[in-house]
Design a protein around this motif. Structure first.
Motif, mmCIF file in Angstrom:
data_model
loop_
_atom_site.group_PDB
_atom_site.id
_atom_site.type_symbol
_atom_site.label_atom_id
_atom_site.label_comp_id
_atom_site.label_asym_id
_atom_site.label_seq_id
_atom_site.Cartn_x
_atom_site.Cartn_y
_atom_site.Cartn_z
ATOM 1 N N THR A 4 0.846 -1.188 0.000
ATOM 2 C CA THR A 4 0.000 0.000 0.000
ATOM 3 C C THR A 4 0.882 1.239 0.000
ATOM 4 O O THR A 4 0.839 2.046 0.918
ATOM 5 C CB THR A 4 -0.925 0.013 1.230
ATOM 6 O OG1 THR A 4 -0.126 -0.128 2.424
ATOM 7 C CG2 THR A 4 -1.936 -1.109 1.155
ATOM 8 N N ALA A 5 1.714 1.379 -1.024
ATOM 9 C CA ALA A 5 2.627 2.511 -1.098
ATOM 10 C C ALA A 5 1.843 3.819 -1.142
ATOM 11 O O ALA A 5 0.800 3.925 -1.784
ATOM 12 C CB ALA A 5 3.515 2.384 -2.338
ATOM 13 N N PRO A 125 14.095 -1.825 1.209
ATOM 14 C CA PRO A 125 15.314 -2.198 1.922
ATOM 15 C C PRO A 125 15.694 -3.653 1.689
ATOM 16 O O PRO A 125 14.837 -4.528 1.617
ATOM 17 C CB PRO A 125 14.940 -1.963 3.388
ATOM 18 C CG PRO A 125 13.452 -2.050 3.427
ATOM 19 C CD PRO A 125 12.990 -1.508 2.116
ATOM 20 N N VAL A 126 16.993 -3.891 1.544
ATOM 21 C CA VAL A 126 17.496 -5.253 1.394
ATOM 22 C C VAL A 126 18.021 -5.702 2.756
ATOM 23 O O VAL A 126 19.070 -5.253 3.211
ATOM 24 C CB VAL A 126 18.608 -5.323 0.333
ATOM 25 C CG1 VAL A 126 19.134 -6.742 0.214
ATOM 26 C CG2 VAL A 126 18.089 -4.816 -1.005
ATOM 27 N N THR A 137 4.288 -4.447 6.976
ATOM 28 C CA THR A 137 4.468 -4.036 5.583
ATOM 29 C C THR A 137 3.891 -2.650 5.313
ATOM 30 O O THR A 137 3.960 -2.166 4.191
ATOM 31 C CB THR A 137 3.778 -5.038 4.630
ATOM 32 O OG1 THR A 137 2.378 -5.112 4.950
ATOM 33 C CG2 THR A 137 4.397 -6.415 4.754
ATOM 34 N N GLY A 138 3.328 -2.018 6.346
ATOM 35 C CA GLY A 138 2.778 -0.688 6.168
ATOM 36 C C GLY A 138 3.868 0.355 6.010
ATOM 37 O O GLY A 138 5.058 0.090 6.194
ATOM 38 N N THR A 139 3.457 1.575 5.682
ATOM 39 C CA THR A 139 4.406 2.660 5.407
ATOM 40 C C THR A 139 5.352 2.899 6.569
ATOM 41 O O THR A 139 6.568 3.040 6.381
ATOM 42 C CB THR A 139 3.635 3.956 5.100
ATOM 43 O OG1 THR A 139 2.804 3.748 3.958
ATOM 44 C CG2 THR A 139 4.591 5.107 4.808
ATOM 45 N N ASP A 311 -0.957 -3.660 9.948
ATOM 46 C CA ASP A 311 -0.033 -4.733 10.312
ATOM 47 C C ASP A 311 -0.614 -5.701 11.337
ATOM 48 O O ASP A 311 0.032 -6.711 11.662
ATOM 49 C CB ASP A 311 1.265 -4.135 10.872
ATOM 50 C CG ASP A 311 2.083 -3.419 9.814
ATOM 51 O OD1 ASP A 311 1.955 -3.795 8.631
ATOM 52 O OD2 ASP A 311 2.836 -2.496 10.157
ATOM 53 N N VAL A 312 -1.806 -5.406 11.858
ATOM 54 C CA VAL A 312 -2.398 -6.259 12.899
ATOM 55 C C VAL A 312 -2.586 -7.703 12.429
ATOM 56 O O VAL A 312 -2.229 -8.641 13.151
ATOM 57 C CB VAL A 312 -3.725 -5.653 13.403
ATOM 58 C CG1 VAL A 312 -4.533 -6.670 14.214
ATOM 59 C CG2 VAL A 312 -3.438 -4.425 14.265
#
Length: 461
Positions: A4-5, A125-126, A137-139, A311-312
């Motif tokens: 969700t960019a 990010p790697v 995975t959120g902003t 993220d929940v």
């Protein structure tokens, strides 16, 4: 590409802002727009974005000026420059200032989509296995992961800021495991859990006979972690005297054991964490300014769970996986119902991730195998969600929809309660027919979900 960019369009052309915004929203992005360079900079200062579409020529501040100010301020948000006046010079200037790519207007929609996906993909990010336990995975959590990827390979001191229970220790361990020191010791100490004298002995060690009970010489944690990492949790709780000793470690790279005067050289990377307002403490004189600046070489702010409800579900899934690893197959949990997820996303989580993990463990015990339904969750979670306590405004589209559902007003039709016994039986039957899904059961009964929760509590269901 992030799920969700969040993309910011900075362009003085209203038609472009509206049309491109609609196009990107259809692709699943969260889109904001600013009509000028100054307005865009204000939005970038006030929020986090995964990417910026920036017009080169605008009334007032130009796109190049916006980009230059962003980079000078240390903001490395990906930028795709856009212009209807394409020249080689402007493209080179934009790229030199730190733009990620360049596109002329009018933009081909397919090319625009592909460039956005490519830029977002290469800016992710790697990270190695050391950070694999960080869920989100959120902003906001992607920004935390980017920060870890930037600073972990360095020797810089890191200060983690955030409320209790947000997972600062997990991030500290990830910083160690993603660093060149990963094969060396990692030592963590909670500075608020030990009295000053005991903390000094634990950190710096002591000589034999230094105090009652010191029957032999002992190394402290800094020596034990030599060539590795020391994590100082709740650094804001240490006394002024201990602050001076910690400053010496950071400045001189040496410790002095309690009961001796001989310094011992140590090579450690320090990661500290606090939930306190260190700036206010410096102003009050309760925290040393010189230590504060030594600690805040690089800061990572860890968001509260209420600010990342998207993220929940993933965090709950991680907690379920942990439970399933520890129990017999017959007690393993297969997942959470949509109703349970909706309740969890509507709750405030004042105890943050730590509280969520505890709540899931409670639900697993009550559930006794199978799938977790909403009524398996702790009472305070259900009641807080029903009341909309502190329900966050941010999050994903799905999270917003679920929270809206959890707090939705009752249907327009009026619910007429039958006799108590008949009502209880009707509720039980509706729940059985809906396979425990309270949203479906409430709809079948013609009542709102809040009313149903209240009835379940009233009848002890």
């Amino acid at each position: 590409m992030p799920e969700t960019a969040r993309i910011l369009i900075i362009d003085d052309d209203r038609a472009f802002r509206v049309g491109t915004g609609a196009l990107l929203a259809d692709e699943g992005y969260e889109v904001d727009a600013a009509p000028s360079g100054d307005a865009g900079l204000d939005m970038l200062r006030g929020g986090e974005f995964d990417m910026v579409l920036l017009d080169l020529r605008m009334e007032g501040r130009t796109g190049l000026s916006v980009l230059e100010e962003l980079r000078q301020a240390g903001n490395d948000v990906p930028v795709l420059m856009l212009t209807g006046f394409a020249t080689v010079d402007s493209a080179v200037a934009a790229l030199k200032l730190g733009a990620d790519d360049y596109l002329t207007k009018p933009c081909d929609n397919a090319l625009l989509r592909s460039k956005i996906k490519a830029i977002l993909a290469r800016r992710e990010p790697v990270l190695g296995v050391g950070a694999s336990r960080i869920v989100g995975t959120g902003t906001r959590m992607r920004e935390v992961k980017r920060a870890i990827a930037r600073v972990a390979p360095t020797e810089s001191t890191v200060l983690l800021r955030g409320a209790t229970g947000t997972g600062k220790e997990l991030i500290a361990r990830a910083l160690h495991e993603e660093s060149p020191r990963r094969g060396r010791p990692y030592v963590a100490v909670n500075c608020s859990a030990l009295a000053e004298g005991l903390l000094e002995s634990e950190l710096f060690g002591h000589a034999r006979g230094a105090f009652t009970g010191a029957v032999q010489e002992r190394k402290g944690m800094f020596e034990e972690a030599n060539h590795g990492t020391v994590f100082l949790d709740e650094i804001g709780d240490v006394s002024p005297g201990m602050q001076a000793k910690l400053l010496r470690v950071l400045q001189e790279r040496e410790v002095v054991r309690v009961g001796t005067a001989r310094p011992v050289q140590v090579d450690v990377r320090v990661v500290a964490a606090t939930h306190r307002d260190l700036e206010a403490m410096v102003e009050e004189g309760t925290f040393r300014k010189d230590l504060y600046f030594r600690l805040k070489v690089f800061q990572i702010r860890v968001p509260e769970l209420k600010d990342r409800p998207e993220d929940v579900p993933a965090l709950a899934g991680a907690a379920l996986a942990r439970w399933n690893e520890r129990v017999e197959p017959s007690r393993r949990i297969t997942g959470l119902s949509e109703d349970a997820v909706a309740v969890m996303q509507a709750y405030d989580w004042p105890g943050n991730v730590r509280e969520l993990m505890t709540a899931i463990e409670y639900a697993c015990i009550v559930c006794e195998g199978g799938r977790i339904l909403a009524h398996h969750l702790p009472e305070e979670v259900r009641e807080g969600a029903a009341a909309g306590v502190g329900a966050p405004a941010g999050g994903s589209a799905n999270g917003d929809a679920r929270r809206a559902e959890a707090r939705a007003p009752e249907p327009a039709r009026r619910y007429v309660a039958p006799g108590a016994d008949a009502e209880r039986e009707a509720i039980l039957h509706a729940l059985e027919e809906a396979d425990g899904n309270r949203t479906k059961a409430a709809a079948a009964l013609g009542m709102g979900r809040t009313t149903l929760w209240q009835k379940l509590k009233e009848y002890g269901i």
